[in-house]
Design an enzyme around this catalytic site. Structure first.
Site, PDB file in Angstrom:
ATOM      1  N   GLU A  57       0.894  -1.011   0.036  1.00 43.57           N
ATOM      2  CA  GLU A  57      -0.021   0.009  -0.168  1.00 43.57           C
ATOM      3  C   GLU A  57       0.986   1.224   0.003  1.00 43.57           C
ATOM      4  OE1 GLU A  57      -2.858   2.537   3.006  1.00 43.57           O
ATOM      5  OE2 GLU A  57      -3.309   0.241   3.091  1.00 43.57           O
ATOM      6  N   SER A  82       1.409  -9.971   7.497  1.00 37.25           N
ATOM      7  CA  SER A  82       0.288  -9.073   7.604  1.00 37.25           C
ATOM      8  C   SER A  82       0.697  -7.945   8.727  1.00 37.25           C
ATOM      9  CB  SER A  82      -0.773 -10.023   8.227  1.00 37.25           C
ATOM     10  OG  SER A  82      -1.820  -8.964   8.623  1.00 37.25           O
TER      11      SER A  82
END
Length: 300
Positions: free
Chosen positions: A130, A238
């Site tokens: 991102e 994650s």
């Protein structure tokens, strides 16, 4: 022994949408390329690979021609779209709407501040997919800070506009805001979230953290507190999983981070009355259910 799965854990909206799009395409075609892991969970990626999904990295994508490729929820920089168009790739764009909105905001600010006196700063994890997409909106000029120590990268004699990766912690963001305000000696609030100091420099900050993710902090704390043992299921990649697991540990010393049911140890549950199973926004519900079945079969 009670074994409860946290109802609030599991895929966020962006990940759910990306996986749904992938499954729809794979139902029609035998093969679908995906740029990077569709979700930071190895087990879910393995499930989709069995359906025909092929994960490629950027270098491999540059060699693809005349194929379909899915861009995951994390988002991509403009150059990735340009490369796809040049190679006649059909893009299935699954960028999360929250991330897409943030990309547009950062790009707009960058285009409007070309005087060289404004630094666009992103609170995020260096190298995270991102963040790469966000920095790409500024032609690589945004400054990424992961913590307070990284503030040494900034020039406090220039204006600063601070944004955040959508999955970072609210507390970490607030600490950065306070530290930058202090270093720039902000004195006047011009408007909401916009400050100016006696030298005429401006500090603007935008809380762009996804509330579906941010609200999980308090929810998961309450869940972890009410159980003797907490099993937190998440992939090693994650970022959101690390934040949420750390929160579990703050309220429950008997919290364990695992990636799959095989990592569960029987001795964790001796003399235990209740076990809570929870996970990241990248953890599939079916994987948490497998962990529950594994625990119940242990007969401890």
């Amino acid at each position: 022994m009670l074994v409860e799965i946290d109802e609030g854990s599991g895929f966020c909206f962006g990940v759910t949408t990306a996986i749904r799009k992938a499954e729809e395409e794979l139902a029609k075609e035998k093969r679908l390329y995906c740029l990077g892991d569709i979700v930071h969970n190895g087990k879910e990626c393995e499930r989709l690979r069995e359906l025909g999904m092929i994960t490629v990295e950027h270098e491999q994508m540059r060699r693809l021609r005349d194929a379909k490729i899915l861009f995951r929820a994390h988002g991509e920089p403009p150059t990735t779209y340009q490369n796809a168009e040049a190679n006649n790739l059909t893009v299935i764009d699954a960028t999360c709407p929250v991330v897409l909105s943030l990309q547009r905001r950062i790009k707009k600010e960058y285009m409007e501040s070309q005087d060289g006196n404004t630094q666009i700063v992103i609170y995020g994890k260096n190298g995270h997919a991102e963040v790469i997409g966000l920095v790409g909106q500024t032609e690589g000029n945004a400054i990424v800070v992961e913590n307070l120590d990284d503030l040494t990268k900034l020039d406090f004699s220039k204006n600063i506009s601070l944004y955040s990766q959508t999955t970072k912690s609210l507390e970490g963001f607030r600490q950065l805001v306070e530290a930058i305000s202090s270093k720039m000696e902000m004195t006047v609030m011009v408007e909401r979230n916009v400050f100016r100091n006696n030298k005429g420099l401006t500090f603007k900050y935008f809380d762009t953290i996804c509330r579906q993710v941010a609200n999980r902090i308090n929810d998961i704390s309450r869940f972890a507190e009410k159980h003797d043992v907490v099993i937190f299921v998440a992939g090693k990649k994650s970022s959101n999983g690390k934040v949420l697991f750390d929160q579990c540990l703050k309220v429950n010393d008997n919290a364990y981070l695992i990636g799959n049911p095989d990592e569960i140890e029987p001795h964790w549950f001796r003399n235990v009355q209740s076990v809570g199973i929870c996970g990241a926004t990248s953890t599939p519900k079916w994987l948490m259910e497998q962990c529950r079945e594994r625990i119940l079969l242990l007969n401890v």
